[in-house]
Scaffold this active site. Structure first.
Site, PDB file in Angstrom:
ATOM      1  N   ASP A 446     -76.015 -66.014  44.141  1.00  0.00           N
ATOM      2  CA  ASP A 446     -76.200 -67.217  43.324  1.00  0.00           C
ATOM      3  C   ASP A 446     -75.431 -68.359  43.990  1.00  0.00           C
ATOM      4  O   ASP A 446     -74.675 -68.138  44.941  1.00  0.00           O
ATOM      5  CB  ASP A 446     -75.641 -66.913  41.915  1.00  0.00           C
ATOM      6  CG  ASP A 446     -75.864 -68.046  40.919  1.00  0.00           C
ATOM      7  OD1 ASP A 446     -76.832 -68.818  41.096  1.00  0.00           O
ATOM      8  OD2 ASP A 446     -75.073 -68.146  39.961  1.00  0.00           O
ATOM      9  N   GLU A 449     -76.854 -72.812  47.361  1.00  0.00           N
ATOM     10  CA  GLU A 449     -77.596 -73.998  47.876  1.00  0.00           C
ATOM     11  C   GLU A 449     -76.897 -74.636  49.069  1.00  0.00           C
ATOM     12  O   GLU A 449     -77.621 -75.187  49.914  1.00  0.00           O
ATOM     13  CB  GLU A 449     -77.767 -75.013  46.746  1.00  0.00           C
ATOM     14  CG  GLU A 449     -78.734 -74.547  45.672  1.00  0.00           C
ATOM     15  CD  GLU A 449     -78.216 -73.379  44.833  1.00  0.00           C
ATOM     16  OE1 GLU A 449     -76.993 -73.319  44.626  1.00  0.00           O
ATOM     17  OE2 GLU A 449     -79.018 -72.530  44.434  1.00  0.00           O
ATOM     18  N   ASP A 524     -82.104 -71.707  36.772  1.00  0.00           N
ATOM     19  CA  ASP A 524     -81.735 -71.990  35.383  1.00  0.00           C
ATOM     20  C   ASP A 524     -82.805 -72.759  34.617  1.00  0.00           C
ATOM     21  O   ASP A 524     -82.726 -73.972  34.422  1.00  0.00           O
ATOM     22  CB  ASP A 524     -80.409 -72.748  35.345  1.00  0.00           C
ATOM     23  CG  ASP A 524     -79.286 -71.915  35.933  1.00  0.00           C
ATOM     24  OD1 ASP A 524     -79.487 -70.689  36.110  1.00  0.00           O
ATOM     25  OD2 ASP A 524     -78.220 -72.476  36.232  1.00  0.00           O
TER      26      ASP A 524
HETATM   27  O1  MIG Z   1     -72.789 -72.324  37.524  1.00  0.00           O
HETATM   28  O2  MIG Z   1     -73.042 -67.052  37.309  1.00  0.00           O
HETATM   29  O3  MIG Z   1     -78.393 -69.500  37.960  1.00  0.00           O
HETATM   30  O4  MIG Z   1     -78.161 -67.156  36.476  1.00  0.00           O
HETATM   31  O5  MIG Z   1     -75.775 -66.792  35.025  1.00  0.00           O
HETATM   32  C1  MIG Z   1     -73.648 -71.384  36.966  1.00  0.00           C
HETATM   33  C2  MIG Z   1     -73.318 -67.821  36.177  1.00  0.00           C
HETATM   34  C3  MIG Z   1     -73.676 -70.159  37.817  1.00  0.00           C
HETATM   35  C4  MIG Z   1     -76.065 -69.903  37.708  1.00  0.00           C
HETATM   36  C5  MIG Z   1     -77.165 -68.886  37.738  1.00  0.00           C
HETATM   37  C6  MIG Z   1     -77.150 -68.117  36.451  1.00  0.00           C
HETATM   38  C7  MIG Z   1     -75.813 -67.458  36.268  1.00  0.00           C
HETATM   39  C8  MIG Z   1     -74.692 -68.486  36.307  1.00  0.00           C
HETATM   40  N1  MIG Z   1     -74.778 -69.260  37.548  1.00  0.00           N
END
Ligand code: MIG
Length: 822
Positions: A446, A449, A524
């Site tokens: 996650d 980017e 999200d």
């Molecule tokens: O700043 O890890 O898209 O699925 O639950 C948010 C916490 C960070 C974004 C992800 C989401 C996840 C969440 N993350």
């Protein structure tokens, strides 16, 4: 006009990036010079131009030509892209013809006509000589720095662009993950991987960059892959009715041209060039449940217990960021998860796999730091070894001045790995051992980017230097490929450290080629009907861009949903490759049972149906792995000649055979369904419909309209609560005869877990059905491959509306059989 241009420019500055595309007048750029000389080699033609620019055309296949242009200099030796999987192309037969006006390169399928003055490239069909795609103006670059002030990093290069004539009836597809409709005609897009929670249709850019699109005109398709990782722009007739153009804020004008005319052929080639998805473990097709965050251990166990007690299928549970000790990747919080190994082992016994989130941010924890460092279960000598090792070996990203780059993400001050360094990728890959040793089955990447809480535009990272094959380039070039390389490190690490298991990686961001290393979800989303509706064009576009293993948070991630939305969401999600319910930290709970029994019962029905469809889904997934054709498809991929499908983004198909028309709005219990030409069977009743028309169907909450293409055969197995729960000793093939009474399919089987399918350990069985005077003849072909799935009975029946079909069966022993069904 001048004043207008100025207003647009000012608006662009005021409203940020999204208007940059609008304001960029590419006709003002400096066009490449005329051709002065032509040089030919075994597979290439190099054109030198009056302005010292060079253009190289490389024949990779009869239907694949690469165009590489650099401005005001010669083509450099170094030629490298992280996206490309295949470089050893066998040069097909081709010829070159030169006359005063043109240089024409011909293969058996394509004719590339390059006009010398001005330099314009035109692609034609070699058989019909019809023009497929042609330059609207010569390739151009921002010699005078007109756009510099609007570029992310003016020092990183000059804007480059190619402009193509826009067809009056040309449609545009692909571009990977865009919060947009299926047909992208008259829209424009930016690629700049961005963390965009709660995005809605129209938000751009979002997480991924896949600079590949398919153009379709009069039923014929071509493809263009603009392999440039700088911030890039695609405009499909948005700023002008005359042109479709693409460009980037630096790098080369480097694109691949694919000749169809079939879209399927283009996708096959594109995924040959950028790679195909390796098969994930079969349990990845199982139902998955996530939450930000399930902890402590007892909470996870309770969720699993609920699933089992309520007879709801579940294969995978995800641990979000709170399983870690203060968000330190490669640790478990010792209080929340005191014995991860025992925890995963105990879940495994219930048929549950654990997937853990791993973000790129490594907690910044230098030796001098006073922060309490004990209690890190994985620590060596009480130190956070991940930071120490990365620091000592100089694997972390640095700024141009040599300072460590310190983004702020979940652990607070952090460091990012320079994944362009091969040693760093190896190190990161081997760090995955920590999870492997703790019994974790898959890794969820996650924030890649990469997101930085300091600034989501990337500005805070502008001068961050990556090794990049020794070129030491900055963020402008490396942002969009960061996730690709992190996923690659993760995938290769899992492969290396657990060679008897297929890796399972999930990513949020990506660049072209990401499918070689990772599955993905679309980030999200909102718990809203609009977001649900947007799932369809997004999954279909990803599928048209090489990414097949896709899905989104079932029920939506942000905001409060309700039972109806959740059910309708499952009626899409139960057929997406990645089937996972996930929810924001502060959102209302949305596990299948949270809104009451009526909803839970319907969700159970669809999850069970998914498991019984697994033989069909797994066969379709393997086809995707082998051919690059997606599992979740727009109708137009299967019915390219049917114009009524070109805009259809509220229906989808799974593979070749199953058409689904979900309900995407509240309070609706009826909808229109377009059925393409041919005959279709209502999945629920077996009633036949003639295609090429709209029909109106009932869709009460418990029903999602589904149709099977006449001529298909759908294999199903027993419903299960997790993959491997039951020994499958019988598969049922439901035959949907076409107008002539014929039907065909293939069944793919393997061990579902190991990579040995790559060496022939699979069994592929072809089944053909034809009409006989007194019924049907079913031919089971001798199977391909050398995998023995154990004794199984294949049972056959005919889909019938009026009466119940008889059943015939045979023991599938890999040999050919012929059966009669009267
Ligand atoms: O700043 O890890 O898209 O699925 O639950 C948010 C916490 C960070 C974004 C992800 C989401 C996840 C969440 N993350």
């Amino acid at each position: 006009m001048k004043a207008l241009a100025r207003i647009i420019a000012i608006l662009g500055v005021l409203f940020g990036q999204s208007l940059i595309a609008l304001a960029q007048d590419i006709t003002a750029l400096t066009k490449i010079g005329d051709v002065v000389s032509v040089e030919k080699s075994a597979r290439q033609v190099t054109l030198s131009c009056t302005d010292s620019s060079q253009v190289q055309l490389t024949v990779l296949a009869a239907d694949l030509i690469r165009v590489r242009a650099v401005f005001a200099k010669s083509i450099p030796q170094l030629d490298h892209s992280w996206a490309i999987a295949k470089e050893d192309w066998q040069t097909p037969h081709w010829t070159i013809r030169e006359d005063q006006q043109n240089i024409t390169i011909s293969t058996d399928e394509l004719e590339v006509v390059v006009r010398r003055s001005p330099l314009l490239i035109e692609f034609r069909n070699a058989l019909t000589h019809e023009v497929i795609n042609s330059d609207e103006q010569p390739m151009a670059y921002d010699k005078d720095g007109l756009l510099k002030s609007r570029m992310f990093d003016p020092a990183a290069g000059a804007f480059v662009a190619a402009s193509k004539k826009l067809g009056f009836d040309e449609h545009f597809y692909g571009l990977g993950e865009k919060a947009a409709r299926l047909d992208k005609r008259r829209s424009s897009f930016i690629n700049w991987n961005s963390d965009t929670p709660g995005y809605n249709e129209g938000k751009d850019p979002i997480y991924q960059t896949i600079p590949f699109y398919i153009g379709l005109q009069k039923g014929s398709a071509y493809g263009i892959f603009f392999d440039n990782s700088y911030r890039s722009y695609f405009d499909f007739g948005h700023s002008s009715q005359r042109r479709a153009w693409f460009g980037a804020e630096g790098g080369e004008l480097n694109y691949y041209f694919f000749q169809g005319p079939a879209m399927k052929k283009i996708l096959g080639r594109y995924t040959q060039l950028t790679g195909r998805m390796p098969l994930p473990p079969m349990w990845a097709l199982g139902n998955q449940q996530s939450r930000w965050s399930y902890y402590p251990q007892s909470m996870v166990e309770e969720v699993v217990k609920q699933y089992r007690e309520r007879d709801l299928p579940l294969d995978v549970i995800h641990l979000d960021i709170d399983y870690m000790k203060n968000y330190r990747v490669f640790t478990f919080d010792g209080e929340r998860f005191p014995d991860p190994k025992a925890f995963t082992r105990q879940l495994e016994q219930q048929g549950i796999k654990v997937v853990t989130i791993v973000d790129p941010g490594v907690k910044y924890q230098p030796k001098e730091s006073t922060e309490q460092q004990t209690q890190i279960p994985a620590a060596k000598n009480g130190r956070y070894y991940v930071f120490d090792e990365g620091q000592e070996q100089n694997y972390f990203q640095r700024r141009a001045n040599g300072d460590l780059f310190i983004p702020r993400v979940w652990p607070g001050e952090s460091a990012f790995v320079d994944y362009t360094l091969p040693e760093a990728r190896k190190w990161w890959g081997d760090l995955q051992r920590f999870y492997i040793d703790n019994g974790v089955a898959g890794i969820w990447n996650d924030m890649n980017e990469p997101s930085d809480f300091v600034d989501q535009t990337g500005a805070h990272q502008r001068d961050v230097v990556s090794y990049d094959e020794g070129q030491k380039t900055t963020h402008a070039k490396n942002r969009n490929t960061f996730a690709l390389l992190m996923a690659r490190a993760t995938y290769e690490g899992l492969e290396r450290n657990r060679p008897d298991r297929r890796p399972y990686v999930i990513t949020r961001a990506g660049y072209a080629g990401i499918q070689r290393y990772s599955t993905m979800w679309i980030g999200d989303t909102n718990s809203s009907w609009d977001a649900l509706a947007l799932n369809l064009p997004m999954f279909m576009s990803l599928g048209l861009s090489g990414e097949t293993f896709v899905g989104s948070d079932i029920g939506g991630f942000i905001g409060r949903g309700n039972g109806e939305l959740l059910v309708r969401s499952y009626q899409v999600g139960f057929l997406t490759p990645f089937c996972r319910n996930h929810k924001d930290i502060s959102g209302y709970d949305q596990e299948p049972w949270r809104f009451g029994k009526p909803y839970e019962d319907i969700i159970r029905k669809y999850l069970k149906l998914r498991y019984s469809l697994l033989p069909f889904l797994y066969t379709t997934l393997e086809e995707s792995h082998r051919t690059g054709l997606p599992m979740f498809r727009p109708l137009m991929l299967n019915f390219q000649d049917d114009e009524s499908t070109y805009n259809l983004d509220n229906e989808f198909m799974i593979g070749e055979d199953l058409l689904v028309a979900p309900i995407l709005k509240p309070d609706l219990v009826r909808r229109l369904v377009y059925l393409p030409k041919g005959t279709w069977y209502d999945y629920w009743t077996n009633k036949k419909f003639t295609g090429g028309q709209m029909i109106e169907v009932d869709a009460p909450l418990e029903k999602v309209p589904m149709f099977v293409r006449a001529g298909a055969i759908i294999p199903t197995g027993p419903a299960m609560n997790y993959i491997g729960e039951k020994k499958i000793d019988k598969l049922t093939f439901t035959i949907y005869p076409d107008e002539k009474g014929a039907a065909v399919t293939q069944l793919y089987e393997d061990d579902g877990l190991s990579p040995s399918y790559k060496n022939g350990a699979f069994r592929r069985t072809s089944i053909r059905v034809r009409k006989a005077p007194l019924g049907f003849v079913i031919e089971v072909g001798a199977s391909e491959g050398n995998y023995d799935p154990g004794t199984k009975r294949f049972e056959f029946l005919i889909a019938s509306y009026e009466h119940t079909s008889k059943v015939v069966s045979v023991i599938a022993d890999g040999k050919a059989h012929s059966l009669e069904l009267k």
